[in-house]
Design an enzyme around this catalytic site. Structure first.
Site, short mmCIF file in Angstrom:
data_model
loop_
_atom_site.label_atom_id
_atom_site.label_comp_id
_atom_site.label_asym_id
_atom_site.label_seq_id
_atom_site.Cartn_x
_atom_site.Cartn_y
_atom_site.Cartn_z
NE ARG A 1 -4.15 -5.43 -9.38
CZ ARG A 1 -4.70 -5.31 -10.79
NH1 ARG A 1 -5.58 -4.38 -11.14
NH2 ARG A 1 -4.65 -6.67 -11.51
CD GLU B 1 -8.03 -4.79 -5.35
OE1 GLU B 1 -8.87 -4.96 -6.45
OE2 GLU B 1 -6.94 -5.23 -5.16
CB SER C 1 -2.14 17.31 4.80
OG SER C 1 -2.28 18.33 3.75
#
Lengths: 160, 160, 160, 160, 160, 160, 160, 160, 160, 160
Positions: free
Chosen positions: C100, C103, C126
């Site tokens: 997830r 994604e 960063s």
């Protein structure tokens, strides 16, 4: 001396600016050394702009427009956004010259890490707060040597 | 200062010599700088030997055996063959420090090629007739900078 | 409450320290929240040490050794080197929870870039000068919400 | 301030709406912050619509059509379908800014999982019942920090 | 009837519990139907526990320990953590039976999406708030048919 | 209700018929449910024809031509060949809805195999002698559930 | 004549039965032709059992146990489960002999599809309701020819 | 009977001749069986010419030109070069019919090798000195069976 | 002169014979040139036997057993089967020396094909009816040159 | 004799010069042997220029322009840049002729390395300071043999 050119059928994913810039460079017959000098930047940075891998400042755009006889509006429209970096080289690189650089990373990657860690502690050499240059050296036997220098800020991992 | 060590469970494909050398290095608490000085080689080259990426000469083996208190026969058996290079880094590298070097190739690959071609003609910078070094610089604001130099012989493509 | 454990047959490439730490954690039945509090670090950082993704300072090692009843020498030997990061998650992640997060990067990557570029200019957030935390929120309908905060220093690309 | 633009030769798989929207955005010289404010959504969501990664409601379409001077019919035809998400970022991401987010998942994936599991039990943080935002912070030394917040509903695995 | 067994040389990345459970199942000569009935769960869920793809509750562990004659402590140690899902099937699946399921996703993926979107709006069928079952049907010609039912909660994308 | 549409720039490898059919569907503002009813097929099958994943019979072509006002000759030329299946979804799927189906195969693949083998013996569930359907269920709390049923003929491996 | 043997270091993912069977085959010095004749199956099927790619019936197990002098209990335990097919060949195959078969699929795949579709309609040749055999032919010039026959049931796609 | 056709949007990398030939085939409404008979070749070979996977002789070109009413000059220009084989099927094949052939190689690859090696010694079955054919069989229950025969010269490995 | 050795931790998938042979070679301190001369084969073929890439005849086994002082039974058991070729080099090769050969194929592949096709017609150069050798040449400037000769039977594609 | 031609739909990533050159070659009906002779280079090198894999000198361009009746300016513009090598063959090669060369590297890669290392020490055979040629041999039985010679400078690894 031959000049670096761009064959757009081989680089379909480069930004529109790349075609514009390389075409003008070929017409004007300028080297990256000459272009870099004109805009006051390193020649690798100049070439990186041509390949869509570095941001051009408004001054860079103006100077490139003048030097290369490209309408300022067109160049500004094509160059003023933020670079979408990383699309020029397909990895692993098939181009022999670029592959050699890749091979250096592949072979010496952990050696660099070990030496850098011992010298600087836990962290990385930045590729963003970073500059690079290319130099040519000819030894007494007439052999040429290429020297590439990578200079990056050391960033220690934050403790949290 | 921490020292670079090797966790063999993370590097199952390194040669047997790697485990031997890193174990002795940890026991002796030596840095690659110290080891390199002892064998008269650059510290990246020294680390590369430890990772199985560079050949150790008979003299290197002798000096390493003495410095690290490793039986000469054992070290000779493990180190005298020809390195099977390229197995230490899985590409694309997952390690952040090594990835930054990979990213430099990915972003600036064609820029290097264009500049090198214009400076030297059609060819490559050798990764074999090649040396490299790592340096540390501290600027006036106290920031550290890592400098990696790559120096390779220029090889023009043969005409045939 | 169940505790996070480690099945080493599923994670063959984690460092030796991971097995040591997770085993002791299971025996002591401690959560990462408790461990983090003890060593004075964020619980994500604490878990990252267990997975070999963050460096433990000498003080961290001492405190972990005490809290988890692990001989200090053993832990020091296994934890004092530099982390070889990135080997815990195989990408693309197969684990649904981790997928997830992947994604989110896949779907919103360019949206983040566009917004960050307009807010900060040309550069990156960063992942090294970086911290992160996890929080839990329960809404008025009794639903739980997970909140993950990523905080990284903005690094502008150097002009060269 | 530069504005985020779209070079369609670099994003051949984005929906037709992306080209329409970005072109109008460039002409109107609007930032995502301004656009988001106008349509009453978060700026990441606004950018996600531009990249074809979020659904625009009929009201969003109307407001975008007005703000950006795009014929309503055209925009409606191009935006009223269901997003075919996930096609904007090629994984692993080559773009340095997006790669840093990917790297965070790669390095801290299991640490997040361990902490989330201990806090919430067996389940996942939803990437669908989900919102996100980007914030800018400047510390006392003048350094900028980017803060990305991910907020997702906790979904426990069903027992069956 | 033959029973499903586990050959651990073929599944080196399954958790330690898998070997324990499958070995006991073979000794007791029990089918997943019998095991599922005993623990009051669906037989796919029961098999998923054996393959490390579903969490066993304390009650499940107790019942499995009794039914399969496995020392409770051992089973508890091996099964009480959180599943590290997704490691059992290597994608694309090489196993013909599993490949057929993969092929269904490959062929009908967008058809499902189109129909689901029109029926439910913009969102997904959850694979977490989810259950599944397998049934057998024999038609009048004596042919057997397998029926797999997937039932997931509909999650609409949040507007933000 | 929004209707599923096709953005051909995102699906360059779909057959010519897909563009023809989806364009007409948008003009006529018909859902797959309505189209399916008209041609007497399941709505997943109807959508699969639109995505080039199922064969249309001469009667299907006639009915689609009438319903969607597409010249019969054109549709016949584009639809009467044999489908070249599998080109619509790139695996692993990046689309979140389709990924969830893929994840179900990834997580439960071996559980399905074990249960099916014990119920039916050595063989596979056919994806050819196969039908599927999608249903919607609303529970007492108002939550929607999607139910996907897969029904395939059981094919035992031949003994030879 | 040399006999086919198994080097388990080269095939770590084959089932335990493979090692048992091949070792006994080497000791007894039997060819697959002899083994096949003894168990009344085709020699490709016999070899497929040895590589874990076909199910052995209880009678097969008994006969193999007798012929190869393997304790029946051991063989039964190792062979009575359901094959986990597809793990013997890594694709694309590196083995030259197997690669030639792969190449035939790669070159003639669509030609087979076109011819089969025109002969049988929309469907597939089953690889499950399937048998195969290998024959040897010597032409008048003394050249040997291998003939592989693939015979599979034709499965038409269901209309739904 | 339906005829095999070509949708060029799905096969962008086929040679120009493929589009020419398939278009004429559709106009003339000819099956590969009819075409093969006319040019005196096997129908798989005929289809392979259409997909750019087999060389057409000058006579083949003449006969195809006549049968399909294609100007001889055009066909000669497009067909007289050497085939650039292997570009029609993307591996692993997504098309279900072609996948079944691939699966046969995947499952039975080593079984074929073992049987062939024992029958012929160390070598391979040539895919070049090779022919193949497709046949149809109907059993007494009315089921259709596809039979594919592969016949290749046996090439022993040279001793050197 | 250094001798080629084998570090089995780097080559886990080589056959058991490789370890046996390389160990004896190191003990006896023999080069492949010496070994090849003893068994009357080319030195590349000799090395290929050591890497499991070529078949050893019964006479080869006998001579190797004598020369290397390996019990004949052991060597016969390990070497008398059929080689499972292709497992020694992981492609793309990471080893710099082997990569250069790969690069030659990558760069000149189509040039070889064009020249060979024009010289021989439609077909391939066999890699089975094939021999190869390595030679050393020193030019007048003292530079060494490696010459690799590949000699393969020309196999024309069969017409069928 | 057939001539090698180029179907640009199959080679979309070749440089613009490839299309120009191959079209003229077809019109003039010249073989690479004839072209090579005319420009005084090896025929593999000549073909490599056509595929964008070798640099053409100003003289080569002039001669090609004359021989092939291509306007000098056009050819100069398309050919005078630096080759972007490696884009003609997709690896692993699908073309059977090119695959055989790839297979030779795959099978004999380590054998070549071992023999070359023992003959020359630690280093590589250059693919840059390199030439190659193709020859045809007919044996007394009328069989044709292709002989490919690779000749590269030996580059020892630098000691540093």
């Amino acid at each position: 001396m031959s000049l670096a050119t761009l064959d757009t059928t081989q680089h379909p994913y480069l930004p529109a600016a790349s075609a514009t810039l390389f075409k003008a460079k070929a017409t004007k017959a300028l080297s990256f050394e000459q272009i870099a000098e004109h805009i006051g930047r390193n020649e690798v940075a100049a070439a990186a702009i041509f390949y869509g891998q570095a941001k051009a400042s408004p001054e860079d755009i103006e100077k490139l427009s003048t030097l290369l006889d490209i309408p300022h509006d067109l160049l500004n429209e094509q160059l003023s956004g933020f670079p979408d970096r990383g699309r020029s080289v397909e990895m692993p690189p098939k181009e022999p010259l670029i592959y050699r650089l890749y091979e250096i990373v592949q072979n010496y990657g952990y050696a660099y890490k070990a030496v850098l860690n011992e010298k600087f502690g836990d962290g990385i050499m930045s590729a963003i707060s970073f500059s690079t240059k290319v130099e040519k050296e000819t030894d007494k036997d007439g052999n040429n040597w290429a020297i590439i220098t990578l200079r990056g800020k050391w960033l220690p991992f934050s403790r949290f």
